[in-house]
Design a protein around this motif. Structure first.
Motif, mmCIF file in Angstrom:
data_model
loop_
_atom_site.group_PDB
_atom_site.id
_atom_site.type_symbol
_atom_site.label_atom_id
_atom_site.label_comp_id
_atom_site.label_asym_id
_atom_site.label_seq_id
_atom_site.Cartn_x
_atom_site.Cartn_y
_atom_site.Cartn_z
ATOM 1 N N LYS A 117 0.954 -1.407 -0.016
ATOM 2 C CA LYS A 117 0.054 -0.082 0.061
ATOM 3 C C LYS A 117 0.747 1.292 -0.033
ATOM 4 C CE LYS A 117 -4.151 1.990 2.005
ATOM 5 N NZ LYS A 117 -5.183 1.754 2.797
ATOM 6 N N GLN A 118 2.036 1.241 0.727
ATOM 7 C CA GLN A 118 3.048 2.354 0.701
ATOM 8 C C GLN A 118 3.376 2.839 -0.796
ATOM 9 O OE1 GLN A 118 5.726 2.602 4.003
ATOM 10 N NE2 GLN A 118 4.255 1.938 5.290
ATOM 11 N N HIS A 119 3.982 1.744 -1.294
ATOM 12 C CA HIS A 119 4.540 1.985 -2.705
ATOM 13 C C HIS A 119 3.261 2.533 -3.558
ATOM 14 C CE1 HIS A 119 8.322 0.149 -1.350
ATOM 15 N NE2 HIS A 119 8.801 1.029 -2.433
ATOM 16 N N ALA A 120 2.178 1.906 -3.593
ATOM 17 C CA ALA A 120 0.909 2.241 -4.374
ATOM 18 C C ALA A 120 0.850 3.531 -4.122
ATOM 19 C CB ALA A 120 -0.433 1.126 -4.003
ATOM 20 N N THR A 121 0.422 4.150 -2.729
ATOM 21 C CA THR A 121 0.165 5.472 -2.508
ATOM 22 C C THR A 121 1.231 6.398 -3.025
ATOM 23 O OG1 THR A 121 -0.866 4.709 -0.385
ATOM 24 C CG2 THR A 121 -0.125 7.100 -0.591
ATOM 25 N N SER A 122 2.512 5.970 -2.888
ATOM 26 C CA SER A 122 3.474 6.981 -3.354
ATOM 27 C C SER A 122 3.541 7.183 -4.962
ATOM 28 C CB SER A 122 4.969 6.679 -2.827
ATOM 29 O OG SER A 122 5.107 5.024 -3.078
ATOM 30 N N SER A 123 3.377 5.792 -5.474
ATOM 31 C CA SER A 123 3.191 5.877 -7.041
ATOM 32 C C SER A 123 2.337 6.668 -7.446
ATOM 33 C CB SER A 123 3.221 4.373 -7.286
ATOM 34 O OG SER A 123 4.442 3.650 -7.252
ATOM 35 N N VAL A 124 1.034 6.581 -6.872
ATOM 36 C CA VAL A 124 -0.204 7.283 -7.491
ATOM 37 C C VAL A 124 0.235 8.900 -7.281
ATOM 38 C CG1 VAL A 124 -2.535 7.759 -6.905
ATOM 39 C CG2 VAL A 124 -1.838 5.493 -7.162
ATOM 40 N N ILE A 125 0.649 9.181 -5.960
ATOM 41 C CA ILE A 125 1.173 10.469 -5.665
ATOM 42 C C ILE A 125 2.072 11.392 -6.713
ATOM 43 C CG2 ILE A 125 1.987 12.248 -4.025
ATOM 44 C CD1 ILE A 125 0.576 10.464 -1.958
ATOM 45 N N LEU A 126 2.945 10.377 -6.814
ATOM 46 C CA LEU A 126 4.123 10.669 -7.847
ATOM 47 C C LEU A 126 3.680 10.974 -9.121
ATOM 48 C CD1 LEU A 126 7.039 8.401 -6.643
ATOM 49 C CD2 LEU A 126 7.312 11.029 -7.042
ATOM 50 N N TYR A 127 2.737 9.942 -9.487
ATOM 51 C CA TYR A 127 1.998 10.047 -10.971
ATOM 52 C C TYR A 127 1.328 11.479 -11.078
ATOM 53 C CZ TYR A 127 -0.445 9.723 -15.163
ATOM 54 O OH TYR A 127 -0.994 9.948 -16.512
ATOM 55 N N ALA A 128 0.357 11.657 -10.075
ATOM 56 C CA ALA A 128 -0.467 12.832 -10.062
ATOM 57 C C ALA A 128 0.485 14.081 -10.203
ATOM 58 C CB ALA A 128 -1.275 12.825 -8.755
ATOM 59 N N MET A 129 1.619 14.215 -9.174
ATOM 60 C CA MET A 129 2.675 15.511 -9.236
ATOM 61 C C MET A 129 2.967 15.518 -10.802
ATOM 62 S SD MET A 129 4.651 14.657 -5.511
ATOM 63 C CE MET A 129 5.927 15.989 -6.095
ATOM 64 N N MET A 130 3.640 14.483 -11.247
ATOM 65 C CA MET A 130 3.873 14.436 -12.679
ATOM 66 C C MET A 130 3.253 15.053 -13.660
ATOM 67 S SD MET A 130 6.627 14.272 -14.410
ATOM 68 C CE MET A 130 7.895 13.359 -13.363
ATOM 69 N N HIS A 131 1.751 14.628 -13.470
ATOM 70 C CA HIS A 131 0.923 15.045 -14.303
ATOM 71 C C HIS A 131 0.461 16.680 -14.480
ATOM 72 C CE1 HIS A 131 -2.908 14.467 -16.895
ATOM 73 N NE2 HIS A 131 -3.629 15.256 -15.935
ATOM 74 N N PHE A 132 0.648 17.267 -13.228
ATOM 75 C CA PHE A 132 0.572 18.371 -13.032
ATOM 76 C C PHE A 132 1.933 19.243 -13.331
ATOM 77 C CE2 PHE A 132 -3.114 17.463 -10.384
ATOM 78 C CZ PHE A 132 -4.191 18.150 -10.906
ATOM 79 N N PHE A 133 2.918 18.627 -13.140
ATOM 80 C CA PHE A 133 4.283 19.287 -13.279
ATOM 81 C C PHE A 133 4.449 19.448 -14.902
ATOM 82 C CE2 PHE A 133 9.016 18.533 -13.413
ATOM 83 C CZ PHE A 133 9.369 19.945 -13.042
ATOM 84 N N ALA A 134 3.814 18.218 -15.739
ATOM 85 C CA ALA A 134 3.885 18.322 -17.062
ATOM 86 C C ALA A 134 3.096 19.504 -17.470
ATOM 87 C CB ALA A 134 3.595 17.100 -17.566
ATOM 88 N N HIS A 135 1.709 19.733 -16.998
ATOM 89 C CA HIS A 135 1.199 20.733 -17.448
ATOM 90 C C HIS A 135 1.602 22.233 -17.398
ATOM 91 C CE1 HIS A 135 -2.997 19.505 -18.303
ATOM 92 N NE2 HIS A 135 -3.228 19.044 -16.988
ATOM 93 N N PHE A 136 2.322 22.360 -16.216
ATOM 94 C CA PHE A 136 3.117 23.687 -16.095
ATOM 95 C C PHE A 136 4.262 23.809 -17.143
ATOM 96 C CE2 PHE A 136 1.269 23.500 -11.929
ATOM 97 C CZ PHE A 136 0.921 24.904 -11.787
ATOM 98 N N TRP A 137 4.956 22.724 -17.623
ATOM 99 C CA TRP A 137 5.714 22.781 -18.692
ATOM 100 C C TRP A 137 4.859 23.016 -19.929
ATOM 101 C CZ3 TRP A 137 10.522 23.842 -18.663
ATOM 102 C CH2 TRP A 137 11.441 23.528 -17.570
ATOM 103 N N PHE A 138 3.877 22.464 -20.063
ATOM 104 C CA PHE A 138 3.340 22.574 -21.442
ATOM 105 C C PHE A 138 2.970 23.896 -21.472
ATOM 106 C CE2 PHE A 138 -0.958 22.177 -23.738
ATOM 107 C CZ PHE A 138 -0.664 21.808 -24.787
ATOM 108 N N TRP A 139 2.336 24.797 -20.699
ATOM 109 C CA TRP A 139 1.864 26.247 -20.502
ATOM 110 C C TRP A 139 2.997 26.864 -20.813
ATOM 111 C CZ3 TRP A 139 -0.863 24.962 -15.262
ATOM 112 C CH2 TRP A 139 -2.030 24.313 -15.601
ATOM 113 N N PHE A 140 4.339 26.407 -20.109
ATOM 114 C CA PHE A 140 5.189 27.588 -20.038
ATOM 115 C C PHE A 140 5.854 27.585 -21.559
ATOM 116 C CE2 PHE A 140 9.969 28.023 -19.517
ATOM 117 C CZ PHE A 140 10.111 29.301 -18.584
ATOM 118 N N ILE A 141 6.172 26.166 -21.951
ATOM 119 C CA ILE A 141 6.403 26.238 -23.493
ATOM 120 C C ILE A 141 5.606 26.583 -24.615
ATOM 121 C CG2 ILE A 141 7.309 24.638 -25.248
ATOM 122 C CD1 ILE A 141 8.554 22.894 -23.110
ATOM 123 N N SER A 142 4.491 26.679 -24.191
ATOM 124 C CA SER A 142 3.206 27.246 -25.143
ATOM 125 C C SER A 142 3.686 28.675 -25.267
ATOM 126 C CB SER A 142 2.079 26.819 -24.649
ATOM 127 O OG SER A 142 1.666 25.567 -24.959
#
Length: 344
Positions: A117-142
């Motif tokens: 469960k701990q790795h499942a939780t951290s993996s989902v949180i990390l992916y959610a962070m990456m999803h939003f992190f990529a959003h900011f790069w998308f806006w920035f490069i745009s």
């Protein structure tokens, strides 16, 4: 009442089905007008819907890279299962306010069947962070895509536009700094501390941190370890997530071509049309995420499409058409996500 995983699964399924019904009855046009828009789209609906097989595929590969980087070994879960959880998770995110209240808990619950469960939780949180992190790069490069189009005389530049672009650049830079702190030091304990400052939640936050202190520290350690130790997984996931936004922009490009907007045709015209589509998606997603507390972003996405398309000098009618077809696509993919939730 003890909430078993099956009961929670049924609750998430009900939320997704309810979202489909709500979205069907919250169109700003009549069903006759809606049918007219669908007929106008015609066979273009196939590539518009089909492009999301690729988008979700890129998202799934990005999440797979996160899971394997977090575990430090090959993921003990098939890509097909990750792909299914990706689609269903996003379907649930559409269904709930502040996207993530449905999709991320569901992903944690399901992924914990395959890993601890701990790795499942951290993996989902990390992916959610990456999803939003990529959003900011998308806006920035745009922003720099827009500035490049200004230099070739395709886009206007005024004091007001320059000010808005400057604010967005500053907004993204601040976000990059916050994400950097989160990736280096973990984020869960810090966020729970912030929640503890909210009236009526202080007691709950203190009790939760006290009861799960070691687990929370382990999750934060796993979050910071990925950034520090497995840069390949980190940047692979980031590139895939960014690429998914660029592929998503093809959806808008198809609709512009449907209206005969190809900037003169030829290779140069198609490239220009695609870049316009990227800017439309960037502005719309920025606008929608700034007001992301609305369930299914009802009205927000539509307004974002109309404003962004009008800013490019195109008709508001085109903006309405794009927003309606995108809403139809969301409903169809939510239905797919719900069906996959009950698939064996």
């Amino acid at each position: 009442m003890v909430w078993t995983k099956q009961r929670l699964n049924n609750l998430f399924f009900f939320l997704g089905c309810a979202a489909c019904v709500v979205m069907l009855f919250t169109f700003d046009v009549s069903f006759i007008e809606l049918w007219g828009h669908l007929c106008h789209a015609g066979y273009w609906l196939l590539p518009i819907l089909g492009i999301w097989f690729v988008v979700y595929g890129l998202n799934a590969f990005a999440w797979k890279a996160i899971i394997e980087g977090n575990l430090g070994t090959k993921a003990p879960i098939s890509f097909w299962r990750i792909y299914r959880l990706t689609i269903t998770g996003y379907a649930l995110n559409y269904a709930t306010p502040v996207g993530g209240l449905g999709g991320e808990p569901y992903r944690i619950m399901e992924l914990s069947k395959d890993i601890d469960k701990q790795h499942a939780t951290s993996s989902v949180i990390l992916y959610a962070m990456m999803h939003f992190f990529a959003h900011f790069w998308f806006w920035f490069i745009s922003i720099f895509i827009y500035l490049a189009l200004v230099l070739v005389g395709d886009m206007p530049m005024t004091t007001a536009i320059g000010t808005i672009l400057g604010i967005i650049i500053l907004f993204c830079l601040v976000a990059f700094w916050i994400f950097s702190k989160g990736y280096r030091n973990g984020l869960v304990v810090y966020v729970l501390g912030l929640i503890g400052k909210i009236p009526f939640l202080k007691g709950w936050s203190r009790r939760f941190r006290g009861n799960h202190a070691e687990a929370l520290r382990n999750i934060d350690a796993q979050i910071s370890a990925l950034y520090a130790q497995d840069t390949k997984a980190f940047y692979t996931s980031l590139i895939l997530e960014y690429a998914s936004r660029m592929v998503q922009s093809l959806e808008v490009m198809f609709m512009l071509l449907l209206f005969g907007i190809d900037n003169g045709g030829g290779l140069d015209g198609m490239v220009l049309t695609y870049l316009h589509s990227v800017l439309i998606v960037a502005f719309t997603t920025l606008f929608a995420n700034l007001i992301g507390f609305l369930p299914m972003q009802i009205g927000v996405q539509e307004g974002g499409f109309v404003l962004s398309i009008a800013a490019l000098g195109l008709s508001a009618a085109l903006g309405i058409f794009v927003s309606i077809i995108c809403r139809v696509r969301e409903i169809i993919w939510i239905a797919v996500g719900m069906a996959l939730m009950k698939a064996p």
